[in-house]
Every structure is written in C-alpha cells, then in structure tokens.
Motif scaffolding. Structure first.
Motif, PDB file in Angstrom:
ATOM      1  N   MET A   9       0.819  -1.204   0.000  1.00  0.00           N
ATOM      2  CA  MET A   9       0.000   0.000   0.000  1.00  0.00           C
ATOM      3  C   MET A   9       0.857   1.260   0.000  1.00  0.00           C
ATOM      4  N   ILE A  10       1.871   1.254   0.847  1.00  0.00           N
ATOM      5  CA  ILE A  10       2.728   2.440   0.965  1.00  0.00           C
ATOM      6  C   ILE A  10       3.534   2.664  -0.308  1.00  0.00           C
ATOM      7  N   LEU A  11       4.088   1.588  -0.863  1.00  0.00           N
ATOM      8  CA  LEU A  11       4.857   1.722  -2.100  1.00  0.00           C
ATOM      9  C   LEU A  11       3.977   2.224  -3.242  1.00  0.00           C
ATOM     10  N   ALA A  12       2.796   1.635  -3.391  1.00  0.00           N
ATOM     11  CA  ALA A  12       1.883   2.057  -4.451  1.00  0.00           C
ATOM     12  C   ALA A  12       1.348   3.455  -4.194  1.00  0.00           C
ATOM     13  N   GLY A  13       1.040   3.745  -2.925  1.00  0.00           N
ATOM     14  CA  GLY A  13       0.495   5.051  -2.583  1.00  0.00           C
ATOM     15  C   GLY A  13       1.460   6.181  -2.852  1.00  0.00           C
ATOM     16  N   LYS A  14       2.711   5.990  -2.500  1.00  0.00           N
ATOM     17  CA  LYS A  14       3.721   7.025  -2.747  1.00  0.00           C
ATOM     18  C   LYS A  14       3.921   7.250  -4.247  1.00  0.00           C
ATOM     19  N   LYS A  15       3.932   6.170  -5.012  1.00  0.00           N
ATOM     20  CA  LYS A  15       4.084   6.287  -6.460  1.00  0.00           C
ATOM     21  C   LYS A  15       2.872   6.988  -7.071  1.00  0.00           C
ATOM     22  N   ALA A  16       1.684   6.651  -6.588  1.00  0.00           N
ATOM     23  CA  ALA A  16       0.463   7.278  -7.100  1.00  0.00           C
ATOM     24  C   ALA A  16       0.460   8.781  -6.828  1.00  0.00           C
ATOM     25  N   ALA A  21     -10.144   0.700  12.269  1.00  0.00           N
ATOM     26  CA  ALA A  21      -8.854   1.358  12.509  1.00  0.00           C
ATOM     27  C   ALA A  21      -8.348   1.250  13.946  1.00  0.00           C
ATOM     28  N   GLY A  22      -9.219   1.313  14.923  1.00  0.00           N
ATOM     29  CA  GLY A  22      -8.772   1.290  16.305  1.00  0.00           C
ATOM     30  C   GLY A  22      -8.836  -0.071  16.966  1.00  0.00           C
ATOM     31  N   LEU A  23      -9.074  -1.124  16.174  1.00  0.00           N
ATOM     32  CA  LEU A  23      -9.313  -2.450  16.732  1.00  0.00           C
ATOM     33  C   LEU A  23      -8.071  -3.101  17.325  1.00  0.00           C
ATOM     34  N   SER A  24      -6.912  -2.896  16.705  1.00  0.00           N
ATOM     35  CA  SER A  24      -5.695  -3.582  17.130  1.00  0.00           C
ATOM     36  C   SER A  24      -4.485  -2.692  16.873  1.00  0.00           C
ATOM     37  N   LEU A  25      -3.378  -3.064  17.492  1.00  0.00           N
ATOM     38  CA  LEU A  25      -2.138  -2.318  17.284  1.00  0.00           C
ATOM     39  C   LEU A  25      -1.712  -2.398  15.822  1.00  0.00           C
ATOM     40  N   LEU A  26      -1.896  -3.551  15.183  1.00  0.00           N
ATOM     41  CA  LEU A  26      -1.530  -3.701  13.774  1.00  0.00           C
ATOM     42  C   LEU A  26      -2.284  -2.701  12.915  1.00  0.00           C
ATOM     43  N   ARG A  27      -3.570  -2.563  13.134  1.00  0.00           N
ATOM     44  CA  ARG A  27      -4.363  -1.623  12.335  1.00  0.00           C
ATOM     45  C   ARG A  27      -4.006  -0.171  12.651  1.00  0.00           C
ATOM     46  N   LYS A  28      -3.822   0.115  13.914  1.00  0.00           N
ATOM     47  CA  LYS A  28      -3.430   1.477  14.292  1.00  0.00           C
ATOM     48  C   LYS A  28      -2.113   1.865  13.624  1.00  0.00           C
ATOM     49  N   THR A  29      -1.153   0.950  13.653  1.00  0.00           N
ATOM     50  CA  THR A  29       0.149   1.218  13.049  1.00  0.00           C
ATOM     51  C   THR A  29       0.033   1.345  11.538  1.00  0.00           C
ATOM     52  N   ALA A  30      -0.776   0.484  10.928  1.00  0.00           N
ATOM     53  CA  ALA A  30      -0.956   0.527   9.473  1.00  0.00           C
ATOM     54  C   ALA A  30      -1.520   1.869   9.027  1.00  0.00           C
ATOM     55  N   VAL A  31      -2.570   2.316   9.704  1.00  0.00           N
ATOM     56  CA  VAL A  31      -3.187   3.596   9.340  1.00  0.00           C
ATOM     57  C   VAL A  31      -2.210   4.743   9.546  1.00  0.00           C
ATOM     58  N   ALA A  32      -1.505   4.731  10.669  1.00  0.00           N
ATOM     59  CA  ALA A  32      -0.546   5.803  10.942  1.00  0.00           C
ATOM     60  C   ALA A  32       0.553   5.843   9.884  1.00  0.00           C
ATOM     61  N   ASP A  33       1.062   4.675   9.502  1.00  0.00           N
ATOM     62  CA  ASP A  33       2.126   4.625   8.496  1.00  0.00           C
ATOM     63  C   ASP A  33       1.626   5.083   7.127  1.00  0.00           C
ATOM     64  N   MET A  72      -0.886   7.118   6.548  1.00  0.00           N
ATOM     65  CA  MET A  72      -1.114   8.562   6.607  1.00  0.00           C
ATOM     66  C   MET A  72       0.203   9.324   6.507  1.00  0.00           C
ATOM     67  N   ASP A  73       1.215   8.864   7.218  1.00  0.00           N
ATOM     68  CA  ASP A  73       2.503   9.561   7.224  1.00  0.00           C
ATOM     69  C   ASP A  73       3.218   9.471   5.876  1.00  0.00           C
ATOM     70  N   GLU A  74       3.190   8.290   5.266  1.00  0.00           N
ATOM     71  CA  GLU A  74       3.963   8.051   4.047  1.00  0.00           C
ATOM     72  C   GLU A  74       3.230   8.456   2.772  1.00  0.00           C
ATOM     73  N   VAL A  75       1.901   8.338   2.776  1.00  0.00           N
ATOM     74  CA  VAL A  75       1.125   8.514   1.543  1.00  0.00           C
ATOM     75  C   VAL A  75       0.306   9.797   1.531  1.00  0.00           C
ATOM     76  N   SER A  76      -0.318  10.161   2.653  1.00  0.00           N
ATOM     77  CA  SER A  76      -1.237  11.305   2.714  1.00  0.00           C
ATOM     78  C   SER A  76      -2.353  11.161   1.669  1.00  0.00           C
ATOM     79  N   PRO A  77      -3.296  10.224   1.873  1.00  0.00           N
ATOM     80  CA  PRO A  77      -4.375   9.997   0.907  1.00  0.00           C
ATOM     81  C   PRO A  77      -5.172  11.266   0.608  1.00  0.00           C
ATOM     82  N   ASN A  78      -5.736  11.331  -0.584  1.00  0.00           N
ATOM     83  CA  ASN A  78      -6.587  12.459  -0.966  1.00  0.00           C
ATOM     84  C   ASN A  78      -7.919  12.430  -0.240  1.00  0.00           C
ATOM     85  N   VAL A  79      -8.450  11.213  -0.050  1.00  0.00           N
ATOM     86  CA  VAL A  79      -9.759  11.028   0.582  1.00  0.00           C
ATOM     87  C   VAL A  79      -9.670   9.866   1.558  1.00  0.00           C
TER      88      VAL A  79
END
Length: 272
Positions: A75-82, A96-108, A110-117
C-alpha cells in the motif's frame, strides 16, 4: 440539469482503471461493482508489483479490512508512487482502532502517503481524530455530530473525509456536505461500505475531466450508490437478491437520472 450526468457518462466512456489493494473478504464484490458502474478493476496486491502496477491506474484504493504487514508495505509503495504521479488515493481505515496492527498501518499510510480522501464509518473516522469520540467496532456509530467530526478530521489530516451511514457526510475542512438517501438493506450485505470507497475512487479517476470539485465528485459517487440501492430494493426479497439487484442497478441507471436535487445539503464549517 446538473453536471453529474456528464460525469457518469464520461466514466462509462473512458472506463477508468481502479487499482485496489483491498479487503480479501469483499474483493469479488468490489470488482463486479466497479465493472457494473462503468470502470475497470485491478487487484494487484503484492508489494513487488504494486508500485509498478499503479502507474497504469486512474485511482488507487487502499483498504485495511484484512490487513497484514506485507499488504501495508505494498500500500505504501503504491500510494507514494500514485501521489507522485497525480493519481488519486482513497483510504478505507476498516476497524482502525481495533488492534495495534491496524493502528500502526493507518498511521504509516497517513505519514507516508497522505491519501486524498478517507472514507469510513463514524467510529473509524473518530479514531483518526485523535480525540475521545464515542463509538464501537467496525459497525460503530457516534452520538456526537458527525458533520463536525468530518470537518475536524479533514482539517487535522488535510484531506477530504467521508463518513458513511444513514446519512453520508463529507468535508474538505471548510465545506461540509450531507447526502440523504440510500436504504438500510445496504447494511445487510458485506462489502457495501468498502464499495463506497471504490466508487469514490472511480468518480475521482485521473482520466475523467468533468468540471466538478473533488468534494463534489465524492458526493456524486455516494449519491449514485444511494440511488442504486433505493432502486434495487424494489426488486429484492432479501440481502441475497438485493446484492444482485444492486449490481444490476449500477449498470442500468441512466446517467440522466443521477441528480443531487433534494439529496445534497451543504453546511459551511467553522474556522479551519
């Protein structure tokens, strides 16, 4: 006459390619839905090809419904390229808030990609606020004003936020829109929330040049979804036949019937 019919006609003419790195549970439904609506789905997940594949796409959907570390890497690799190439990125922060894995995934992401929506239910969007909003689980709801929540998170994360539910609410941080319609039967079919995100990507497609703002395109996509759901209910006996009828209506809806009249309410937000 609104601009929405022209938008849908252009989508159906150009058949934009929508790249999904998405929920394994709902992938087939999302692919069929995008095909029925007039687009072309692609499901290239592996991190070794995700960034290369996205270069052929008109939009990128990131959905953490069945998240795992390698998937997030893709996701991060594709998102940054996009983002580097002007391809819109839409994030669905499922649970998003269910587990540490999901929390970390969303944070990463957001930080690396900054989605449009970002598109999710009220509880998922509340988690992204960083504040103590009430809510529960993947199907959670909030007692607080969801329009204020959407505006707050849009400003905090510098993107458009869409909250799906009985009313769909979206905000770019300064303008907030409420869409009414749809049908409760949507909540009985797995994947309709994920499909909201896919449709947003389709309506934001890079190759589609209709004269609407990004916020209006997001609103148009959810208006289309709600209208198709309303039409599908009349042909359905229950969730199974509703799902089939819904896919049919995505295909059958005449572009001229896509109109926001009576469905959109625009609310001006407070200070950014």
């Amino acid at each position: 006459m609104t601009k929405l019919p022209h938008l849908l006609k252009e989508i159906r003419l150009k058949k934009p390619l929508i790249h999904h790195i998405t929920n394994q549970v709902t992938m087939n439904f999302l692919a069929n839905g995008i095909l029925a609506a007039g687009g072309s789905p692609m499901m290239a997940h592996h991190y070794e090809e995700a960034a290369e594949a996205v270069m052929a796409a008109d939009a990128l959907i990131l959905n953490i419904g069945t998240v795992e570390p390698d998937l997030v890497k893709g996701m991060i690799l594709a998102g940054k390229k996009a983002k580097a190439n002007g391809i819109p990125v839409v994030l669905d922060p499922v649970g998003a808030g269910l587990s540490l894995l999901r929390k970390t995934a969303v944070a990463d992401i957001m930080d690396e990609v900054s989605p449009n929506v970002i598109c999710g239910n009220a509880a998922e969007i509340a988690f992204l606020s960083g504040e103590k909003w009430s809510g529960k689980g993947v199907d959670g709801s909030l007692a607080e004003d969801s329009s204020e929540l959407a505006r707050y998170v849009a400003n905090r994360l510098n993107c458009i936020v869409a909250i799906t539910g009985k009313e769909d609410i979206m905000s770019d941080g300064s303008e907030t829109m409420i869409i009414r319609g749809g049908h409760e039967m949507l909540s009985y079919v797995t994947g309709t929330g994920c499909f909201s995100t896919s449709l947003i990507g389709l309506f934001l497609a890079k190759s589609v040049t209709a004269d609407l703002t990004t916020l209006e395109r997001v609103a148009a996509s959810l208006t289309y979804l709600g209208l198709c759901a309303e039409r599908a209910v009349s042909a359905a006996r229950g969730p199974g036949s509703f799902q089939t009828a819904f896919l049919d209506e995505l295909y059958l809806l005449n572009a001229e019937e896509l109109d926001e009249a009576g469905r959109w309410e625009t609310v001006l937000g407070g200070n950014n």
